[in-house]
Design a protein around this motif. Structure first.
Motif, PDB file in Angstrom:
ATOM      1  N   ALA A 274       0.758  -1.222   0.052  1.00  0.00           N
ATOM      2  CA  ALA A 274      -0.108  -0.011  -0.130  1.00  0.00           C
ATOM      3  C   ALA A 274       0.725   1.155   0.004  1.00  0.00           C
ATOM      4  O   ALA A 274       2.039   1.015  -0.203  1.00  0.00           O
ATOM      5  N   ALA A 275       0.083   2.423  -0.074  1.00  0.00           N
ATOM      6  CA  ALA A 275       0.973   3.605  -0.102  1.00  0.00           C
ATOM      7  C   ALA A 275       1.797   3.833   0.885  1.00  0.00           C
ATOM      8  O   ALA A 275       2.969   4.137   0.546  1.00  0.00           O
ATOM      9  N   VAL A 276       1.824   3.267   2.317  1.00  0.00           N
ATOM     10  CA  VAL A 276       2.779   3.384   2.829  1.00  0.00           C
ATOM     11  C   VAL A 276       3.368   2.194   3.528  1.00  0.00           C
ATOM     12  O   VAL A 276       3.901   1.680   4.416  1.00  0.00           O
TER      13      VAL A 276
ATOM     14  N   PRO B  69       6.675   1.866   0.251  1.00  0.00           N
ATOM     15  CA  PRO B  69       5.619   2.957  -0.231  1.00  0.00           C
ATOM     16  C   PRO B  69       5.802   3.165  -1.644  1.00  0.00           C
ATOM     17  O   PRO B  69       4.559   3.308  -2.457  1.00  0.00           O
ATOM     18  N   GLY B  70       6.822   3.000  -2.517  1.00  0.00           N
ATOM     19  CA  GLY B  70       6.951   2.925  -3.755  1.00  0.00           C
ATOM     20  C   GLY B  70       6.363   1.951  -4.700  1.00  0.00           C
ATOM     21  O   GLY B  70       6.086   2.210  -5.952  1.00  0.00           O
ATOM     22  N   ASP B  71       6.094   0.888  -4.018  1.00  0.00           N
ATOM     23  CA  ASP B  71       5.466  -0.337  -4.693  1.00  0.00           C
ATOM     24  C   ASP B  71       4.012  -0.218  -4.715  1.00  0.00           C
ATOM     25  O   ASP B  71       3.178  -1.273  -5.129  1.00  0.00           O
ATOM     26  N   ALA B  72       3.228   0.877  -3.930  1.00  0.00           N
ATOM     27  CA  ALA B  72       2.086   0.694  -3.734  1.00  0.00           C
ATOM     28  C   ALA B  72       1.026   1.105  -5.007  1.00  0.00           C
ATOM     29  O   ALA B  72       1.515   1.940  -5.650  1.00  0.00           O
ATOM     30  N   ALA B  73       0.047   0.228  -5.323  1.00  0.00           N
ATOM     31  CA  ALA B  73      -0.577   0.509  -6.393  1.00  0.00           C
ATOM     32  C   ALA B  73      -1.826   1.433  -5.875  1.00  0.00           C
ATOM     33  O   ALA B  73      -2.255   1.617  -4.694  1.00  0.00           O
TER      34      ALA B  73
ATOM     35  N   LYS C 284      -2.338   4.604  -3.118  1.00  0.00           N
ATOM     36  CA  LYS C 284      -1.819   5.968  -3.582  1.00  0.00           C
ATOM     37  C   LYS C 284      -2.990   6.561  -3.974  1.00  0.00           C
ATOM     38  O   LYS C 284      -4.298   6.006  -4.589  1.00  0.00           O
ATOM     39  N   THR C 285      -3.304   7.881  -3.756  1.00  0.00           N
ATOM     40  CA  THR C 285      -4.446   8.459  -4.149  1.00  0.00           C
ATOM     41  C   THR C 285      -4.045  10.080  -4.845  1.00  0.00           C
ATOM     42  O   THR C 285      -2.984  10.553  -4.441  1.00  0.00           O
TER      43      THR C 285
END
Length: 228
Positions: free
Chosen positions: A19-21, A54-58, A190-191
């Motif tokens: 996820a984003a974090v 964090p960079g892997d989050a879709a 991510k949003t």
């Protein structure tokens, strides 16, 4: 509802991944001795895992269609106070950090009026989903997020920030998820705008497991901001 019998408490845990974090949040409850009443446990912050960065989050799927337009994102600033008038919440923030075991330290269990913000994620008002967790109750009684599930779309959540601004969020939806089926991408993905996730325990309290079976998640988006 009467509280549970006294016992040794432990942190509620949450696995956070992809996820984003880099988080998947699944809370466990306070570890207390059984009682004749399925009394309250406590909701607390999560444990981080190494399954994703964090960079892997879709990108996350939309939680709900916003009831009001999103406001421009703000620069990063620490949150200092959370106010939710509809459920009489007016609480200071504690910063949540990860311990050497990879678990996010919970807010003090003896403070019933305190919320925790995951400081390595988005700040409220900043682009992305800001994560705020709180106890639903403790061994001392009801706590800050006891009535979180009663919020409805359109309710306002105000976050006072260290830069002298107040970020005002509008609730989009309030949902309950089984802990063994927590939608990490939807909650933490991510949003494009600034969003807020308020999380606590919910559902049935399992006396044998000393744990609530569900999580309550409030999805909200930044509607406006103003000077404090």
């Amino acid at each position: 509802m009467a509280g549970p019998a006294a016992g040794t408490s432990r942190l509620l845990r949450a696995g956070m991944g992809a996820a984003a974090v880099g988080l998947l949040l699944i809370y466990n409850s306070v570890d207390v001795a059984p009682s004749s009443d399925p009394g309250p446990g406590q909701a607390a912050p999560p444990a981080a895992t190494a399954s994703a960065s964090p960079g892997d989050a879709a990108p996350a799927a939309a939680a709900a269609k916003p009831t009001t337009p999103a406001a421009p994102v703000l620069k990063r600033a620490k949150p200092t106070r959370l106010r939710i008038p509809q459920i009489a919440v007016d609480a200071p923030f504690a910063e949540l950090t990860v311990n050497p075991a990879g678990e996010l330290n919970a807010p003090p269990p003896d403070d019933k009026n305190l919320v925790g913000w995951y400081r390595d994620g988005a700040a409220p008002g900043e682009r992305g989903p800001a994560v705020v967790a709180g106890h639903v109750d403790t061994t001392k009684g009801p706590a800050v997020f006891l009535l979180l599930s009663l919020l409805v779309p359109g309710n306002k959540v105000e976050v006072q920030r260290a830069d002298g601004t107040v970020a005002v969020f509008s609730v989009d939806s309030v949902e309950t998820f089984a802990k063994n089926a927590f939608p990490d991408q939807r909650v933490y993905g991510k949003t494009a705008d600034s969003q807020l996730r308020l999380i606590t325990c919910g559902g049935v309290y399992d006396k044998k497991r000393k744990d609530y079976l569900d999580n309550v998640v409030v999805f909200a988006h930044l509607e406006s901001s103003r000077k404090a």
